[in-house]
Design a protein around this motif. Sequence first.
Motif, PDB file in Angstrom:
ATOM      1  N   VAL A  73      14.642  46.395  29.433  1.00 41.32           N
ATOM      2  CA  VAL A  73      13.188  46.259  29.260  1.00 41.32           C
ATOM      3  C   VAL A  73      12.717  46.867  27.945  1.00 41.32           C
ATOM      4  O   VAL A  73      11.530  47.167  27.776  1.00 41.32           O
ATOM      5  CB  VAL A  73      12.423  46.877  30.454  1.00 41.32           C
ATOM      6  CG1 VAL A  73      12.729  46.116  31.723  1.00 41.32           C
ATOM      7  CG2 VAL A  73      12.745  48.356  30.618  1.00 41.32           C
ATOM      8  N   ARG A 106      11.419  47.093  24.166  1.00 41.30           N
ATOM      9  CA  ARG A 106      10.507  46.275  23.376  1.00 41.30           C
ATOM     10  C   ARG A 106      10.973  46.325  21.921  1.00 41.30           C
ATOM     11  O   ARG A 106      11.200  47.410  21.365  1.00 41.30           O
ATOM     12  CB  ARG A 106       9.079  46.808  23.470  1.00 41.30           C
ATOM     13  CG  ARG A 106       8.548  46.903  24.886  1.00 41.30           C
ATOM     14  CD  ARG A 106       8.195  45.537  25.435  1.00 41.30           C
ATOM     15  NE  ARG A 106       7.418  45.643  26.659  1.00 41.30           N
ATOM     16  CZ  ARG A 106       7.910  45.541  27.881  1.00 41.30           C
ATOM     17  NH1 ARG A 106       9.200  45.300  28.046  1.00 41.30           N
ATOM     18  NH2 ARG A 106       7.127  45.652  28.937  1.00 41.30           N
ATOM     19  N   VAL A 141       0.694  44.874  27.775  1.00 42.98           N
ATOM     20  CA  VAL A 141       1.924  44.189  28.173  1.00 42.98           C
ATOM     21  C   VAL A 141       2.499  44.755  29.462  1.00 42.98           C
ATOM     22  O   VAL A 141       2.989  44.017  30.316  1.00 42.98           O
ATOM     23  CB  VAL A 141       2.969  44.275  27.039  1.00 42.98           C
ATOM     24  CG1 VAL A 141       4.298  43.681  27.477  1.00 42.98           C
ATOM     25  CG2 VAL A 141       2.454  43.574  25.797  1.00 42.98           C
ATOM     26  N   ASP A 142       2.438  46.055  29.651  1.00 40.10           N
ATOM     27  CA  ASP A 142       3.112  46.693  30.775  1.00 40.10           C
ATOM     28  C   ASP A 142       2.452  46.382  32.111  1.00 40.10           C
ATOM     29  O   ASP A 142       1.229  46.227  32.207  1.00 40.10           O
ATOM     30  CB  ASP A 142       3.133  48.210  30.588  1.00 40.10           C
ATOM     31  CG  ASP A 142       4.017  48.630  29.429  1.00 40.10           C
ATOM     32  OD1 ASP A 142       4.777  47.788  28.922  1.00 40.10           O
ATOM     33  OD2 ASP A 142       3.937  49.806  29.021  1.00 40.10           O
ATOM     34  N   GLU A 177       2.543  42.021  34.368  1.00 42.91           N
ATOM     35  CA  GLU A 177       2.872  42.156  32.951  1.00 42.91           C
ATOM     36  C   GLU A 177       2.160  41.080  32.139  1.00 42.91           C
ATOM     37  O   GLU A 177       2.178  39.905  32.499  1.00 42.91           O
ATOM     38  CB  GLU A 177       4.380  42.016  32.796  1.00 42.91           C
ATOM     39  CG  GLU A 177       4.887  42.102  31.382  1.00 42.91           C
ATOM     40  CD  GLU A 177       6.375  41.855  31.343  1.00 42.91           C
ATOM     41  OE1 GLU A 177       6.774  40.840  30.763  1.00 42.91           O
ATOM     42  OE2 GLU A 177       7.134  42.663  31.910  1.00 42.91           O
ATOM     43  N   GLY A 227       2.706  39.429  25.299  1.00 43.31           N
ATOM     44  CA  GLY A 227       2.771  40.373  24.187  1.00 43.31           C
ATOM     45  C   GLY A 227       1.884  40.004  23.018  1.00 43.31           C
ATOM     46  O   GLY A 227       1.688  40.806  22.106  1.00 43.31           O
ATOM     47  N   THR A 239       9.412  39.669  25.992  1.00 41.62           N
ATOM     48  CA  THR A 239       8.009  39.802  26.402  1.00 41.62           C
ATOM     49  C   THR A 239       7.107  39.107  25.400  1.00 41.62           C
ATOM     50  O   THR A 239       5.952  38.801  25.711  1.00 41.62           O
ATOM     51  CB  THR A 239       7.574  41.274  26.524  1.00 41.62           C
ATOM     52  OG1 THR A 239       7.561  41.901  25.241  1.00 41.62           O
ATOM     53  CG2 THR A 239       8.467  42.041  27.478  1.00 41.62           C
ATOM     54  N   PRO A 281       4.906  35.764  31.563  1.00 42.36           N
ATOM     55  CA  PRO A 281       6.036  36.302  30.791  1.00 42.36           C
ATOM     56  C   PRO A 281       7.175  36.810  31.674  1.00 42.36           C
ATOM     57  O   PRO A 281       8.346  36.515  31.416  1.00 42.36           O
ATOM     58  CB  PRO A 281       5.390  37.432  29.982  1.00 42.36           C
ATOM     59  CG  PRO A 281       3.974  36.994  29.808  1.00 42.36           C
ATOM     60  CD  PRO A 281       3.614  36.302  31.103  1.00 42.36           C
ATOM     61  N   LYS A 282       6.839  37.532  32.722  1.00 39.26           N
ATOM     62  CA  LYS A 282       7.882  38.049  33.615  1.00 39.26           C
ATOM     63  C   LYS A 282       8.558  36.913  34.375  1.00 39.26           C
ATOM     64  O   LYS A 282       9.784  36.914  34.563  1.00 39.26           O
ATOM     65  CB  LYS A 282       7.287  39.053  34.591  1.00 39.26           C
ATOM     66  CG  LYS A 282       8.323  39.734  35.471  1.00 39.26           C
ATOM     67  CD  LYS A 282       7.691  40.802  36.350  1.00 39.26           C
ATOM     68  CE  LYS A 282       8.739  41.489  37.214  1.00 39.26           C
ATOM     69  NZ  LYS A 282       8.127  42.544  38.064  1.00 39.26           N
ATOM     70  N   ARG A 317      11.005  35.157  32.005  1.00 39.24           N
ATOM     71  CA  ARG A 317      12.203  35.965  31.744  1.00 39.24           C
ATOM     72  C   ARG A 317      13.139  35.983  32.945  1.00 39.24           C
ATOM     73  O   ARG A 317      14.352  35.937  32.806  1.00 39.24           O
ATOM     74  CB  ARG A 317      11.814  37.392  31.359  1.00 39.24           C
ATOM     75  CG  ARG A 317      11.064  37.501  30.055  1.00 39.24           C
ATOM     76  CD  ARG A 317      11.172  38.901  29.463  1.00 39.24           C
ATOM     77  NE  ARG A 317      11.167  39.948  30.461  1.00 39.24           N
ATOM     78  CZ  ARG A 317      10.077  40.459  31.016  1.00 39.24           C
ATOM     79  NH1 ARG A 317       8.890  39.967  30.695  1.00 39.24           N
ATOM     80  NH2 ARG A 317      10.165  41.441  31.882  1.00 39.24           N
ATOM     81  N   ASN A 353      16.357  38.897  29.821  1.00 37.08           N
ATOM     82  CA  ASN A 353      16.468  40.327  29.516  1.00 37.08           C
ATOM     83  C   ASN A 353      17.929  40.747  29.360  1.00 37.08           C
ATOM     84  O   ASN A 353      18.415  41.660  30.033  1.00 37.08           O
ATOM     85  CB  ASN A 353      15.788  41.165  30.590  1.00 37.08           C
ATOM     86  CG  ASN A 353      14.285  41.184  30.423  1.00 37.08           C
ATOM     87  OD1 ASN A 353      13.573  40.548  31.182  1.00 37.08           O
ATOM     88  ND2 ASN A 353      13.803  41.883  29.421  1.00 37.08           N
TER      89      ASN A 353
END
Length: 394
Positions: free
Chosen positions: A38, A40, A111-112, A119, A122, A277, A346-347, A350, A356
């Motif tokens: 995770v 960045r 983002v977090d 999430e 970005g 992200t 985004p999550k 991914r 990731n």
Amino acid sequence: MRSNYLFTSESVSEGHPDKVADQISDAVVDLFIGRDPVARVACETMVTTQRIVLAGEVRCDQDRFPSLAEIEQAARDTVKRIGYEQHGFHWQTAEFACHLHGQSAHIAQGVDESGNKDEGAGDQGIMFGFACDETPDLMPATLYYSHRILEKMAADRHGGVVDFLEPDAKSQVTLKYEDGKPVGASALVVSTQHSKALSTDAGQRTLRDYVMTVFEDVLPKGWMPADQSQIYVNPTGLFEIGGPDGDAGLTGRKIIVDTYGGAAPHGGGAFSGKDPTKVDRSAAYVSRYLAKNIVAAGLARRCTIQLSYAIGIAEPLSLYVDTHGTGTVDAAKIEAVLPQLVKLTPKGIRTHLGLNRPIYLQTAAYGHFGRKPEGEFFTWERTDLVDQLKQALA
């Protein structure tokens, strides 16, 4: 859509200075994500005569944060693998400077994940994906063959088949289309860095003869230009000085080479140097994935998909599908089905594509799309949605 026309795409080799920069940036992404999935990363690289400079923002678990020496080694190993051992740019002796620093807390808060907040993206932006039925990999033929020409030359250089090629090269392919399908090349261009031994008239003839064999090997039979004067090999003359010594390179300057060779729109954001992200990268990958599956399912012969995002917001603001008059199903129906098959946050992207992981260095030369999916690599090139699409749109 026009039926009869000429269209051109170009490619650049792994040794082109901009591609050197892209590969170093993605080597840094892989280094960080390999330590912390995770992490960045937003790494920009500049290369020039005997100099490598990194800048950007990173965040990583402190116990797994790569050292400056490890970051430098990742950059040097990348240059070595490409093959630069020249006086003007050498993997071992080039000066190295790293200006990576911590990610902005204001970006991180958007983002977090936190509490009930998913999430977020970005950054804001638009991303495009494309597929067409011109090649088995569902890519524009002009770009497909431009890449293959340079890949063949690089393989011959690395394999010792020829000893006069240096890493920096460019290709360009112009194809003639009839009834909307490519039928042959009308012009071909290769400019390649070469050793000093070829800096004679005889040497240049040897180089041209070699490149002609590459064209014949890569292009389908009967596709060579009928007019030999439209085949250009180093049209400006000698090309001894190349790579970062001949021209500075920067991350993200070859975005059309990275995508569809001008045959489809591009949102403007580069891919290399960015963790997933960043929707510039991940949403462009999932857009290609969706467009490719639509064409593979026989729902269209050409498909363009656009996604848009706002920074800090999880769900896309828009999804647009265009089948360019080739669709067998209404595009609005496809738009309604796609979010049911893949979560486009985004999550969600991914997770679905397994992004990731340290998989990015391999993407940074010869295109991010039209590659063979192998294990965890190039998962966005899989066609595993075909059956679901057919069933949902039956």
